[in-house]
Scaffold this motif. Sequence first.
Motif, PDB file in Angstrom:
ATOM      1  N   ASN A 254       0.824  -1.220   0.000  1.00 59.54           N
ATOM      2  CA  ASN A 254       0.000   0.000   0.000  1.00 59.54           C
ATOM      3  C   ASN A 254       0.857   1.269   0.000  1.00 59.54           C
ATOM      4  O   ASN A 254       0.502   2.281   0.604  1.00 59.54           O
ATOM      5  N   THR A 255       1.983   1.224  -0.694  1.00 60.55           N
ATOM      6  CA  THR A 255       2.893   2.372  -0.737  1.00 60.55           C
ATOM      7  C   THR A 255       2.253   3.557  -1.450  1.00 60.55           C
ATOM      8  O   THR A 255       1.643   3.405  -2.508  1.00 60.55           O
ATOM      9  N   THR A 256       2.409   4.743  -0.863  1.00 61.98           N
ATOM     10  CA  THR A 256       1.936   5.976  -1.511  1.00 61.98           C
ATOM     11  C   THR A 256       3.091   6.608  -2.287  1.00 61.98           C
ATOM     12  O   THR A 256       4.260   6.243  -2.108  1.00 61.98           O
ATOM     13  N   MET A 257       2.763   7.594  -3.102  1.00 60.47           N
ATOM     14  CA  MET A 257       3.784   8.294  -3.872  1.00 60.47           C
ATOM     15  C   MET A 257       4.796   8.967  -2.944  1.00 60.47           C
ATOM     16  O   MET A 257       6.011   8.900  -3.168  1.00 60.47           O
ATOM     17  N   GLU A 258       4.313   9.611  -1.894  1.00 58.60           N
ATOM     18  CA  GLU A 258       5.209  10.291  -0.950  1.00 58.60           C
ATOM     19  C   GLU A 258       6.120   9.277  -0.254  1.00 58.60           C
ATOM     20  O   GLU A 258       7.325   9.520  -0.078  1.00 58.60           O
ATOM     21  N   GLU A 259       5.556   8.140   0.140  1.00 59.16           N
ATOM     22  CA  GLU A 259       6.355   7.114   0.813  1.00 59.16           C
ATOM     23  C   GLU A 259       7.406   6.539  -0.126  1.00 59.16           C
ATOM     24  O   GLU A 259       8.540   6.255   0.295  1.00 59.16           O
ATOM     25  N   TYR A 260       7.052   6.363  -1.380  1.00 61.81           N
ATOM     26  CA  TYR A 260       8.017   5.852  -2.362  1.00 61.81           C
ATOM     27  C   TYR A 260       9.225   6.785  -2.448  1.00 61.81           C
ATOM     28  O   TYR A 260      10.382   6.322  -2.444  1.00 61.81           O
ATOM     29  N   HIS A 261       8.985   8.079  -2.530  1.00 58.54           N
ATOM     30  CA  HIS A 261      10.096   9.025  -2.633  1.00 58.54           C
ATOM     31  C   HIS A 261      10.928   9.057  -1.350  1.00 58.54           C
ATOM     32  O   HIS A 261      12.156   9.222  -1.407  1.00 58.54           O
ATOM     33  N   GLN A 262      10.283   8.879  -0.203  1.00 54.82           N
ATOM     34  CA  GLN A 262      11.037   8.773   1.049  1.00 54.82           C
ATOM     35  C   GLN A 262      11.955   7.557   1.014  1.00 54.82           C
ATOM     36  O   GLN A 262      13.125   7.632   1.406  1.00 54.82           O
ATOM     37  N   ILE A 263      11.431   6.443   0.539  1.00 53.53           N
ATOM     38  CA  ILE A 263      12.188   5.194   0.503  1.00 53.53           C
ATOM     39  C   ILE A 263      13.416   5.318  -0.389  1.00 53.53           C
ATOM     40  O   ILE A 263      14.532   4.989   0.016  1.00 53.53           O
ATOM     41  N   ILE A 264      13.229   5.801  -1.622  1.00 56.11           N
ATOM     42  CA  ILE A 264      14.362   5.820  -2.548  1.00 56.11           C
ATOM     43  C   ILE A 264      15.387   6.889  -2.180  1.00 56.11           C
ATOM     44  O   ILE A 264      16.577   6.722  -2.445  1.00 56.11           O
ATOM     45  N   THR A 265      14.933   7.963  -1.542  1.00 58.15           N
ATOM     46  CA  THR A 265      15.888   8.972  -1.072  1.00 58.15           C
ATOM     47  C   THR A 265      16.790   8.367  -0.011  1.00 58.15           C
ATOM     48  O   THR A 265      18.016   8.552  -0.037  1.00 58.15           O
ATOM     49  N   LYS A 266      16.195   7.632   0.904  1.00 58.96           N
ATOM     50  CA  LYS A 266      16.969   7.025   1.974  1.00 58.96           C
ATOM     51  C   LYS A 266      17.851   5.879   1.474  1.00 58.96           C
ATOM     52  O   LYS A 266      19.053   5.834   1.749  1.00 58.96           O
ATOM     53  N   LYS A 267      17.267   4.961   0.721  1.00 61.31           N
ATOM     54  CA  LYS A 267      17.998   3.718   0.436  1.00 61.31           C
ATOM     55  C   LYS A 267      19.013   3.851  -0.691  1.00 61.31           C
ATOM     56  O   LYS A 267      19.929   3.040  -0.786  1.00 61.31           O
ATOM     57  N   THR A 268      18.878   4.856  -1.545  1.00 66.61           N
ATOM     58  CA  THR A 268      19.798   5.001  -2.673  1.00 66.61           C
ATOM     59  C   THR A 268      20.459   6.366  -2.730  1.00 66.61           C
ATOM     60  O   THR A 268      21.681   6.476  -2.847  1.00 66.61           O
ATOM     61  N   ALA A 269      19.657   7.426  -2.655  1.00 65.19           N
ATOM     62  CA  ALA A 269      20.193   8.766  -2.901  1.00 65.19           C
ATOM     63  C   ALA A 269      21.146   9.233  -1.804  1.00 65.19           C
ATOM     64  O   ALA A 269      22.106   9.962  -2.081  1.00 65.19           O
ATOM     65  N   MET A 270      20.902   8.819  -0.559  1.00 67.09           N
ATOM     66  CA  MET A 270      21.731   9.318   0.542  1.00 67.09           C
ATOM     67  C   MET A 270      23.196   8.930   0.385  1.00 67.09           C
ATOM     68  O   MET A 270      24.089   9.747   0.665  1.00 67.09           O
ATOM     69  N   LEU A 271      23.470   7.710  -0.071  1.00 64.55           N
ATOM     70  CA  LEU A 271      24.869   7.295  -0.214  1.00 64.55           C
ATOM     71  C   LEU A 271      25.540   8.058  -1.352  1.00 64.55           C
ATOM     72  O   LEU A 271      26.711   8.451  -1.236  1.00 64.55           O
ATOM     73  N   MET A 272      24.819   8.270  -2.446  1.00 65.27           N
ATOM     74  CA  MET A 272      25.398   9.056  -3.546  1.00 65.27           C
ATOM     75  C   MET A 272      25.689  10.486  -3.090  1.00 65.27           C
ATOM     76  O   MET A 272      26.738  11.052  -3.407  1.00 65.27           O
ATOM     77  N   ALA A 273      24.762  11.070  -2.362  1.00 59.74           N
ATOM     78  CA  ALA A 273      24.972  12.421  -1.859  1.00 59.74           C
ATOM     79  C   ALA A 273      26.179  12.473  -0.932  1.00 59.74           C
ATOM     80  O   ALA A 273      26.997  13.403  -1.003  1.00 59.74           O
ATOM     81  N   SER A 274      26.301  11.475  -0.077  1.00 63.71           N
ATOM     82  CA  SER A 274      27.412  11.447   0.878  1.00 63.71           C
ATOM     83  C   SER A 274      28.749  11.275   0.180  1.00 63.71           C
ATOM     84  O   SER A 274      29.742  11.926   0.539  1.00 63.71           O
ATOM     85  N   CYS A 275      28.802  10.402  -0.820  1.00 61.60           N
ATOM     86  CA  CYS A 275      30.086  10.158  -1.484  1.00 61.60           C
ATOM     87  C   CYS A 275      30.538  11.395  -2.259  1.00 61.60           C
ATOM     88  O   CYS A 275      31.739  11.678  -2.340  1.00 61.60           O
ATOM     89  N   MET A 276      29.598  12.150  -2.805  1.00 61.27           N
ATOM     90  CA  MET A 276      29.965  13.357  -3.538  1.00 61.27           C
ATOM     91  C   MET A 276      30.372  14.479  -2.589  1.00 61.27           C
ATOM     92  O   MET A 276      31.349  15.200  -2.830  1.00 61.27           O
ATOM     93  N   ALA A 277      29.649  14.620  -1.484  1.00 59.95           N
ATOM     94  CA  ALA A 277      29.976  15.666  -0.512  1.00 59.95           C
ATOM     95  C   ALA A 277      31.323  15.407   0.154  1.00 59.95           C
ATOM     96  O   ALA A 277      32.128  16.333   0.332  1.00 59.95           O
ATOM     97  N   THR A 278      31.585  14.155   0.509  1.00 63.11           N
ATOM     98  CA  THR A 278      32.863  13.844   1.163  1.00 63.11           C
ATOM     99  C   THR A 278      34.017  13.932   0.173  1.00 63.11           C
ATOM    100  O   THR A 278      35.132  14.321   0.545  1.00 63.11           O
ATOM    101  N   GLY A 279      33.760  13.582  -1.092  1.00 66.98           N
ATOM    102  CA  GLY A 279      34.794  13.755  -2.109  1.00 66.98           C
ATOM    103  C   GLY A 279      35.172  15.217  -2.238  1.00 66.98           C
ATOM    104  O   GLY A 279      36.360  15.573  -2.253  1.00 66.98           O
ATOM    105  N   ALA A 280      34.162  16.094  -2.318  1.00 66.33           N
ATOM    106  CA  ALA A 280      34.422  17.526  -2.424  1.00 66.33           C
ATOM    107  C   ALA A 280      35.140  18.045  -1.179  1.00 66.33           C
ATOM    108  O   ALA A 280      36.103  18.826  -1.275  1.00 66.33           O
ATOM    109  N   LYS A 281      34.691  17.607  -0.012  1.00 67.47           N
ATOM    110  CA  LYS A 281      35.283  18.066   1.250  1.00 67.47           C
ATOM    111  C   LYS A 281      36.761  17.683   1.328  1.00 67.47           C
ATOM    112  O   LYS A 281      37.592  18.470   1.804  1.00 67.47           O
TER     113      LYS A 281
END
Length: 323
Positions: free
Chosen positions: A157-184
Amino acid sequence: MEINRITTFLEPEWTQYQTLFSTAVASPFSFVTQVNSHLTSSRGKQIRPMLSLLSAKVFGAPTQLTAVVAAVVEMVHTATLLHDDVADQSDTRRGALTVQKLYSPLASVLLGDFWLARAFKLLIDHGGESLLCRYAHAIGEMSEGELFQMEKARHRNTTMEEYHQIITKKTAMLMASCMATGAKSAGATDAQCTLIEQIGLCIGVAFQIRDDILDYAPQTQTGKPGGKDLLEGKMTLPLLCALEQAPAHERQIALEWIQALNSDPQLVVKITDFVKRYRGLHLAQEAVEEKIREAKAMLQHAPDNEARQHLMEVVDYLSGRNV
């Protein structure tokens, strides 16, 4: 995207990253060496280390810590895949048998733990303690996202909002972290790190949506079994878009099919047809392209150099990858 051209541009950091990576996961125990050898023989394009190194070169001069960050993100990513393969009972990944299938689920879990521990040790050994919190946060978010997806898949019973929460957490966060730490690691300012982190979030969301689209493609095209997400109860963007577009009575029928999948797996065919009929794949791809536009618009605020151009190429590649 010409991988070799980008890795050549990233020399000598790419070679340094590869060396650090290999050394970090080395073990005197023959079984660990054997399993590691199987695992590393079928590695993908190593997009995340590439994003780390390019982010560093966009904003400054890479250091040894930059190569360390690239190795760490690849180790963390691989560890999560080892754990995911057990959770999903996956037999293959990238055309090769998974560790959990070839050896055992326990071997896959323990090797994932081993790689995570070695990743953190590598970061600490090279003075990257200040970056540890970013990776700890990313791993926590990934785990929370996967658990949330499991909960929603159980009830289908996933909603559209829940789907975006899920993919942000499970996939996007690591990509964001690797790019931010690379820049840092290359001396980027806090504002520049925030900018590249936001770009990473957009890229990660686009990447995951594209992967979810490919679940509806034939196995001959992707090398992966189609309909796997549906059978696991995962309601991803193509299905959610189709449900929004369909008339109420057809939406209700599709929802009934989704609930009945456990007892009748053949309903995957009907649901796939439903998704295609109501433009679910097309609308999901539009969402990918919108995120890519956001990422590229933000990249315009980064220094205009060759590294930024290569980063643009990677972004374009991720918007329409075939595998």
